[in-house]
Design an enzyme around this catalytic site. Sequence first.
Site, short mmCIF file in Angstrom:
data_model
loop_
_atom_site.label_atom_id
_atom_site.label_comp_id
_atom_site.label_asym_id
_atom_site.label_seq_id
_atom_site.Cartn_x
_atom_site.Cartn_y
_atom_site.Cartn_z
N GLY A 16 69.38 -6.55 18.31
CA GLY A 16 69.23 -6.22 16.89
C GLY A 16 67.88 -5.59 16.60
N ARG A 26 54.91 2.42 19.55
CA ARG A 26 53.70 3.26 19.40
C ARG A 26 52.56 2.72 20.27
NH1 ARG A 26 49.46 2.50 15.72
NH2 ARG A 26 48.42 4.37 14.94
N VAL A 28 52.80 0.78 22.95
CA VAL A 28 53.11 0.94 24.38
C VAL A 28 52.79 2.38 24.80
CG1 VAL A 28 54.98 1.00 26.09
CG2 VAL A 28 54.84 -0.90 24.47
N ARG A 77 73.86 -2.53 21.97
CA ARG A 77 74.25 -3.61 22.88
C ARG A 77 75.06 -2.94 23.97
NH1 ARG A 77 72.45 -8.14 19.90
NH2 ARG A 77 72.57 -7.74 17.69
N ASP A 108 66.47 -12.67 23.56
CA ASP A 108 66.81 -13.36 24.82
C ASP A 108 67.76 -12.56 25.71
OD1 ASP A 108 65.35 -15.47 23.99
OD2 ASP A 108 67.02 -16.87 23.75
N THR A 130 62.70 -9.65 17.23
CA THR A 130 63.86 -10.18 16.52
C THR A 130 63.41 -10.82 15.22
OG1 THR A 130 65.60 -11.87 16.52
CG2 THR A 130 63.77 -12.26 18.00
N ILE A 131 64.24 -10.63 14.17
CA ILE A 131 63.90 -11.25 12.88
C ILE A 131 64.23 -12.74 12.89
CG2 ILE A 131 64.25 -9.10 11.58
CD1 ILE A 131 66.93 -10.40 10.55
N ASP A 132 64.91 -13.22 13.92
CA ASP A 132 65.44 -14.58 13.89
C ASP A 132 64.43 -15.67 14.30
OD1 ASP A 132 67.83 -13.32 13.29
OD2 ASP A 132 68.53 -13.32 15.37
N ASP A 134 63.89 -16.82 17.15
CA ASP A 134 64.68 -17.75 17.97
C ASP A 134 64.33 -17.67 19.46
OD1 ASP A 134 65.71 -15.25 18.46
OD2 ASP A 134 67.81 -15.80 18.24
N ARG A 159 66.85 -15.64 -8.36
CA ARG A 159 66.45 -16.83 -9.12
C ARG A 159 66.28 -16.52 -10.61
NH1 ARG A 159 62.57 -21.21 -7.14
NH2 ARG A 159 62.11 -22.41 -8.99
N MET A 174 69.83 -14.34 6.94
CA MET A 174 70.21 -14.14 8.35
C MET A 174 69.50 -15.16 9.25
SD MET A 174 70.49 -10.01 8.52
CE MET A 174 71.61 -9.86 9.89
N ARG A 176 71.03 -15.73 12.61
CA ARG A 176 72.03 -16.10 13.62
C ARG A 176 72.10 -17.62 13.76
NH1 ARG A 176 72.90 -12.75 18.82
NH2 ARG A 176 70.95 -13.70 19.44
N GLU A 192 65.93 -25.64 -3.99
CA GLU A 192 66.28 -27.05 -4.18
C GLU A 192 66.95 -27.63 -2.93
OE1 GLU A 192 66.46 -24.88 -6.83
OE2 GLU A 192 64.75 -25.94 -7.68
N ARG A 258 66.86 -6.75 7.60
CA ARG A 258 66.39 -6.12 8.84
C ARG A 258 65.52 -4.91 8.58
NH1 ARG A 258 68.36 -7.77 13.47
NH2 ARG A 258 70.46 -8.59 13.65
P1 ATP Z 1 69.10 -10.22 19.20
O1 ATP Z 1 68.50 -11.58 19.23
O2 ATP Z 1 68.52 -9.35 18.16
O3 ATP Z 1 70.60 -10.21 19.17
P2 ATP Z 1 69.17 -9.81 22.02
O4 ATP Z 1 68.28 -9.07 22.95
O5 ATP Z 1 69.31 -11.28 22.28
O6 ATP Z 1 68.68 -9.50 20.56
P3 ATP Z 1 71.83 -9.26 23.00
O7 ATP Z 1 72.93 -8.47 22.40
O8 ATP Z 1 72.10 -10.64 23.40
O9 ATP Z 1 70.60 -9.12 22.00
O10 ATP Z 1 71.32 -8.48 24.32
C1 ATP Z 1 70.96 -7.11 24.27
C2 ATP Z 1 71.46 -6.41 25.50
O11 ATP Z 1 70.85 -7.00 26.67
C3 ATP Z 1 72.95 -6.52 25.76
O12 ATP Z 1 73.71 -5.58 25.03
C4 ATP Z 1 73.01 -6.24 27.25
O13 ATP Z 1 72.90 -4.86 27.49
C5 ATP Z 1 71.75 -6.93 27.77
N1 ATP Z 1 72.10 -8.28 28.23
C6 ATP Z 1 72.33 -9.38 27.49
N2 ATP Z 1 72.65 -10.44 28.26
C7 ATP Z 1 72.64 -9.99 29.53
C8 ATP Z 1 72.89 -10.59 30.79
N3 ATP Z 1 73.23 -11.88 30.91
N4 ATP Z 1 72.78 -9.84 31.90
C9 ATP Z 1 72.44 -8.54 31.80
N5 ATP Z 1 72.19 -7.92 30.64
C10 ATP Z 1 72.29 -8.62 29.52
#
Ligand code: ATP
Length: 341
Positions: A16, A26, A28, A77, A108, A130-132, A134, A159, A174, A176, A192, A258
Amino acid sequence: MAGKKIKTIGVLTSGGDAPGMNAAIRAVVRRALGKGLKVYGIYRGYDGLMDEDLKEMQAQDVSDIIQKGGTILYTARCAEMRTEEGQIRAAETCRKYGIEGLVVIGGDGSYRGAQCLAHQGINVIGLPGTIDLDISCTEYTIGFDTSVNTAMEAIDKVRDTSTSHERCSIIEVMGRHAGYLAMWCGIANGAEEILIPERYDYDEQKIIDNIIDSRRRGKKHHIIVNAEGVGHSASMARRIEAATGVETRATILGHMQRGGNPTAKDRVYASIMGCIAVDLLLEGKSERVVGYKNGKFQDFNIDEALAMVKGIDDYQFEVATAMSGGYTKDGAKKVLEDEEL
Ligand code: ATP
């Protein structure tokens, strides 16, 4: 490849999008150029490695982007990256263009992809985009600060109208499976009730009793911040209205959270993290994730980072509960009885 001085790197955004990703790209690019490296921008995440959709970046290619939301490299993705053939193909593209080190800005899932590339001999560094909020190894992720501010401003607006109509409002944010965005909005907006997946016990009757009680005391509004991970805001609104007689509306903020110009914090932290990523590659490091923990920027092994479990900060949750007057999992009742009547 550890120890060998690299000459060419790549950068991609994956998963995301998050405001501040452009600032990281920029950083990097400019850090790499400043250190005499060649740097490629790879489009649409890992898809760009499958399709050889990449461009050698110059300093001006990242001009005028630090203030922009989204990602100039686009994001996607990529299902193919989950397969061994896909990973081999991605590594082959890297080798074809001489890319020895890759900076992956994402969550992740993106690190799992990066790890697979590392197994194919490419040095990889992950940045938390990520905005999450997480990602377990870091207390900061690129985009969270902007997103929470965007949501906070939107909730302030809801509000106003909610108070004018003496309504109850359920506002879904959001995040997730993670409740940080909701928890922070809940505190910042003086909600509240704050419902987050990590702690909500799904006892709606407590919320209903709380609304009835606060109406009796003359309260004109009732703001419930609900996390995406809890969800079902519309049906919750219908049930609450039926049970309390108080007009109740659900607002799902959605993807607006986002977008938008990144905050100063997201621009600055993303810039720092982008530079750190390049520095780590130059030190011959690989399979590291850059995080911010205990007041400083640190890097963690990807395996260790992925194995860590992200929990809700207990004290932050206690503050959220105390300030909201809501209920905790163990049934603790509100502490600020007379506030904000
Ligand atoms: P967000 O938290 O915003 O969703 P994210 O990086 O966790 O970000 P994912 O959709 O889980 O988003 O992963 C992004 C991309 O990373 C996937 O579309 C895929 O290309 C690759 N990816 C994810 N999991 C795996 C994995 N187990 N092995 C190889 N590539 C992966």
